[in-house]
Enzyme design. Structure first.
Site, PDB file in Angstrom:
ATOM      1  N   GLU A 174       0.831  -1.207   0.000  1.00  0.00           N
ATOM      2  CA  GLU A 174       0.000   0.000   0.000  1.00  0.00           C
ATOM      3  C   GLU A 174       0.857   1.245   0.000  1.00  0.00           C
ATOM      4  O   GLU A 174       0.540   2.231  -0.680  1.00  0.00           O
ATOM      5  CB  GLU A 174      -0.929  -0.010   1.222  1.00  0.00           C
ATOM      6  CG  GLU A 174      -1.985   1.095   1.225  1.00  0.00           C
ATOM      7  CD  GLU A 174      -1.540   2.373   1.941  1.00  0.00           C
ATOM      8  OE1 GLU A 174      -2.336   3.332   1.987  1.00  0.00           O
ATOM      9  OE2 GLU A 174      -0.392   2.417   2.462  1.00  0.00           O
ATOM     10  N   GLU A 175       1.945   1.197   0.752  1.00  0.00           N
ATOM     11  CA  GLU A 175       2.770   2.383   0.921  1.00  0.00           C
ATOM     12  C   GLU A 175       3.480   2.788  -0.375  1.00  0.00           C
ATOM     13  O   GLU A 175       3.956   3.910  -0.495  1.00  0.00           O
ATOM     14  CB  GLU A 175       3.810   2.154   2.024  1.00  0.00           C
ATOM     15  CG  GLU A 175       3.213   1.920   3.415  1.00  0.00           C
ATOM     16  CD  GLU A 175       2.570   3.170   4.000  1.00  0.00           C
ATOM     17  OE1 GLU A 175       2.526   4.216   3.310  1.00  0.00           O
ATOM     18  OE2 GLU A 175       2.100   3.112   5.147  1.00  0.00           O
ATOM     19  N   ASP A 203      -7.468   2.314   8.056  1.00  0.00           N
ATOM     20  CA  ASP A 203      -6.076   2.717   7.902  1.00  0.00           C
ATOM     21  C   ASP A 203      -5.765   3.806   8.931  1.00  0.00           C
ATOM     22  O   ASP A 203      -6.309   4.906   8.862  1.00  0.00           O
ATOM     23  CB  ASP A 203      -5.857   3.244   6.482  1.00  0.00           C
ATOM     24  CG  ASP A 203      -4.380   3.437   6.143  1.00  0.00           C
ATOM     25  OD1 ASP A 203      -3.547   3.321   7.048  1.00  0.00           O
ATOM     26  OD2 ASP A 203      -4.084   3.701   4.963  1.00  0.00           O
ATOM     27  N   HIS A 290       4.916   7.713   9.523  1.00  0.00           N
ATOM     28  CA  HIS A 290       6.007   7.299   8.639  1.00  0.00           C
ATOM     29  C   HIS A 290       7.377   7.508   9.277  1.00  0.00           C
ATOM     30  O   HIS A 290       8.355   7.798   8.571  1.00  0.00           O
ATOM     31  CB  HIS A 290       5.927   8.024   7.291  1.00  0.00           C
ATOM     32  CG  HIS A 290       4.884   7.471   6.374  1.00  0.00           C
ATOM     33  ND1 HIS A 290       4.751   7.861   5.072  1.00  0.00           N
ATOM     34  CD2 HIS A 290       3.912   6.552   6.585  1.00  0.00           C
ATOM     35  CE1 HIS A 290       3.748   7.210   4.509  1.00  0.00           C
ATOM     36  NE2 HIS A 290       3.214   6.412   5.417  1.00  0.00           N
TER      37      HIS A 290
END
Length: 579
Positions: A174-175, A203, A290
Site C-alpha cells: 500500500e505504501e 487505515d 512514517h
C-alpha cells in the site's frame, strides 16, 4: 497510509472545497465515555482492546526482529502475514495468499473468508499490513490490521447465522501506491466484483492525537460506521486527508461502494476538533507518521477501542442474522467450460461448501447435455464441503455445438452451477509436439519475450544447443516475460507441458523468496519458483494441461527480481506433447 502525490493534493483541495459547502458545523458536545454501550449496538460483541493491543505487540516484535520494519517484500512483512494467517486458519477461515507480481515489492495479499452466508453477497473489510521502510508501522497500519484480525476471531468464536458472506483482507505494498489492493481488484471478474456489496477500509485507526473520520461520510455504505460513532456522540467528519490515499480507492475506482474509519495522519487537528474530541490543536493527528517512533506507544487505546467496536457493529448490522442458521450450501464447477470431440471425454471438478448451518449430504446430477453426451460424477454424492469429479463423455455420433449443462446439488435445498460444453465437429486426436522453436535455436518466433531473454550468452549454459531463455539475473529490480500462444486439440488422451529449468541465485537466505518465477496458462498459475529453489544443473518440470483441450491458450513465464542479489531463471527445451 501512502503519502499524497501532487495530483492527489489537488484532488483533495477540490474535495475539501465541495465538502465545506455541503456540510454544516457539528455541535461541540463532549463525547460519551468509551465504556458507554450504545443501545443500538446491543447485538454486536464488545471487542477487547487489550486483545487488539496484543496483536500490535506481536507486529512490533516482528519488526524489531527484522530490521525495524515490516515493509512489503521484506522479512518483516512475510512474518506479519504468517502471524495473521495462522490465527485465521486456527479459527476456521478459508485463507489464501495472493502473490502480487505487479507490486513494487512483490509479495502477498492475505484474504480470509468466513465460510457462512451467500457467496454472491459479500461484505469486505480490509487494511494494509505493510509499513514504510522507516519504522514498524504500528499505527500505520498495524492498528487497522489488528482491529480486523480481532474482529475476525470474535466472529468465528461467536459463529452467528449470516445473511451475507464476510471477507477480510490484509493488503501488501500500500505504501508504494495501493498496489496490493489494486492487483486484487484487477484480478476479479466483473461477476466477482458484483458480489462485493461494500468494501470497508481501516487505515490508521489509533492515532494518539486522533480524530474520528469516515470515508464517504454521508453515503449509504457508511451508515453503520457513522451510526456507532454517533451513538458515542463523537460527531465524525469526512476523511478529507485520506481521500484517494488508501486501499478503498482501488475498490472505488472499480465501482464498488466503499467507506471506512481513520483517525488521521500528518494533517493538524483544528481548534474546533480539539474542542469536541480532545487532544491538542495545531498538532498532527499522528506525530510519528512514517517515522521510526510509530511503535506500540504511538497508539491511543481509546481511539483504537472505539474503532474496533465500530467495526463489530458494522459486521453485525450488515451480515449477521438472528436465530439458528439454516442449513445451506453452494455448488461450483471448475473450470466452468470445456471441449470434447466425438469419441472423447473431459473432466471438471464440482466443489461444494457449507454456507450456513451444518454440513449435509448433497446428491449431484446434470441436465442439458446434448444427444450422445453423458455426464457422470465420482462420487455421485458428497458431504457439503467436499468435491467430486465430473466426467463428460461424447459418443462418436454426439451432436456438435456449444451447450449449457446445469450441474445440480440436491440436499435440504437445491443449488446449481452452469458448465459450458463445446462438442467439436470431428473426432480423434491430432497429436504431436505443439511448441514452436522449443529449444530457442531458431530466433525468437513464435515466442514473445522481453529484450535479451532469448540468448546464446555463455554466462548461463543452455541445456541443449546454444540458445535458451534467460529471465532476470540483473541483481536489481527487474521483470522479464516469456510467452507463446498454443492451440490445444481436443480428443487426445494426454496433454503434457514440460520444460527444463535451472535456477542460479546469489541470494543466501533459506527462508525468504525474494525473486520469483511464475508459470501460467492464461490467467491460471501452474507453479511459482524462487531463489529458494536454486540448484546446480537443469530440472524438468511437467504439468497436465488436459483441462485446456480444445482451447487456444497463452503459456507464460514471468520472472520478478528485487533490488539486490541476482537470481537467474534459465529455461530450455519447452514441449507440449499431446497424444
Amino acid at each position: 497510509m501512502r503519502r499524497r502525490t501532487p495530483t492527489a493534493g489537488l484532488a483533495l483541495a477540490l474535495f475539501a472545497a465541495v465538502t465545506a459547502t455541503l456540510t454544516t458545523t457539528a455541535a461541540s458536545a463532549a463525547p460519551a465515555p468509551v465504556s458507554a454501550a450504545p443501545a443500538l449496538a446491543a447485538a454486536a460483541p464488545d471487542i477487547s482492546v487489550t486483545n487488539v493491543q496484543a496483536h500490535l505487540t506481536q507486529l512490533n516484535t516482528i519488526a524489531t526482529n527484522n530490521g525495524g520494519t515490516r515493509r512489503a517484500g521484506s522479512a518483516g512483512y512475510t512474518a506479519s502475514v504468517s502471524y495473521v494467517k495462522a490465527k485465521l486458519q486456527a479459527a476456521g477461515y478459508t485463507v489464501t495468499e495472493q502473490y502480487c507480481s505487479a507490486c513494487t515489492y512483490p509479495s502477498n495479499n492475505l484474504i480470509a473468508e468466513w465460510p457462512q452466508g451467500p457467496a454472491d453477497q459479500v461484505v469486505m473489510f480490509g487494511a494494509h499490513l505493510d509499513s514504510v521502510s522507516a519504522g514498524p508501522g504500528i499505527n500505520d497500519n498495524g492498528s487497522g490490521s489488528a482491529t480486523l484480525l480481532e474482529n475476525a476471531l470474535v466472529l468465528a468464536q461467536q459463529n452467528p447465522s449470516m445473511t451475507k458472506r464476510v471477507r477480510f483482507a490484509w493488503w501488501t505494498d500500500e505504501e508504494q501506491g495501493l498496489n496490493g489492493s489494486e492487483f486484487y481488484v484487477n484480478s476479479l471478474s466483473a461477476t466477482q466484483r458484483g458480489y462485493i456489496k461494500g468494501y470497508y477500509n481501516f487505515d490508521m485507526v489509533g492515532s494518539t492525537n486522533g480524530g474520528y473520520f469516515i470515508n464517504r461520510l454521508t453515503s449509504t455504505t457508511a451508515a453503520p460506521l457513522k451510526a456507532y460513532w454517533d451513538s458515542l456522540n463523537l460527531q465524525p467528519e469526512e476523511n478529507v486527508e485520506g481521500q484517494g490515499r488508501s486501499d478503498d480507492y482501488s475498490f472505488q475506482q472499480a465501482g464498488i461502494p466503499t467507506s471506512g474509519y481513520a483517525a488521521g495522519a500528518s494533517a493538524r487537528k483544528t481548534t474546533a476538533q480539539a474542542a469536541k474530541w480532545g487532544g491538542t490543536a495545531n498538532v498532527a493527528y499522528d506525530s510519528c507518521y512514517h517515522r521510526s517512533c510509530d511503535t506500540t506507544s504511538n497508539v491511543s487505546a481509546t481511539v483504537l477501542n472505539r474503532s474496533a467496536d465500530g467495526v463489530a457493529y458494522a459486521i453485525w448490522q450488515l451480515a449477521v442474522g438472528g436465530g439458528t442458521p439454516t442449513n445451506d450450501f453452494s455448488v461450483a464447477v471448475s473450470p466452468t467450460s470445456g471441449s470434447v470431440a466425438p469419441g472423447g471425454s473431459t473432466t471438471a471438478t464440482v466443489n461444494t461448501a457449507t454456507t450456513s448451518g451444518s454440513a449435509q449430504t448433497v446428491s449431484l446430477s446434470a441436465t442439458g447435455a446434448p444427444s450422445g453426451v453423458t455426464v457422470s460424477f465420482s462420487p455421485s454424492s458428497v458431504t457439503s464441503g467436499g468435491s467430486a469429479t465430473m466426467t463428460v463423455s461424447a459418443s462418436a455420433t454426439a451432436t456438435t455445438g456449444t451447450f449449457t449443462i446445469t450441474v445440480t446439488g440436491a440436499g435440504s435445498v437445491t443449488r446449481s452451477a452452469a458448465y459450458t460444453l463445446t462438442v467439436t465437429g470431428t473426432g480423434g486426436c491430432t497429436g504431436g509436439q505443439l511448441i514452436g522453436n522449443s529449444s530457442f535455436e531458431s530466433g525468437s518466433a513464435p515466442w514473445t519475450a522481453s529484450s535479451g531473454v532469448i540468448t546464446n550468452s555463455s554466462s548461463q549454459a543452455a541445456r541443449t544447443g546454444s540458445y535458451k531463455a534467460w529471465l532476470d539475473g540483473y541483481g536489481s529490480t527487474h521483470t522479464d516475460t516469456l510467452s507463446q500462444s498454443v492451440t490445444i486439440p481436443a480428443g487426445c488422451a494426454s496433454y503434457t507441458l514440460s520444460f527444463w529449468l535451472h535456477i542460479d541465485s546469489a541470494e543466501t537466505t533459506t527462508s525468504v523468496a525474494y525473486d520469483k518465477l511464475t508459470v501460467q496458462v492464461g490467467s491460471t498459475t501452474l507453479a511459482t519458483y524462487s531463489n529458494l529453489n536454486k540448484a546446480s544443473g537443469y530440472a524438468q518440470r511437467s504439468f497436465n494441461l488436459a483441462a485446456y483441450a480444445g482451447q487456444t491458450v497463452t503459456l507464460k513465464w514471468t520472472g520478478v527480481e528485487d533490488a539486490s542479489l541476482q537470481t537467474s531463471f534459465v529455461i530450455d527445451d519447452v514441449t507440449l506433447q499431446v497424444g
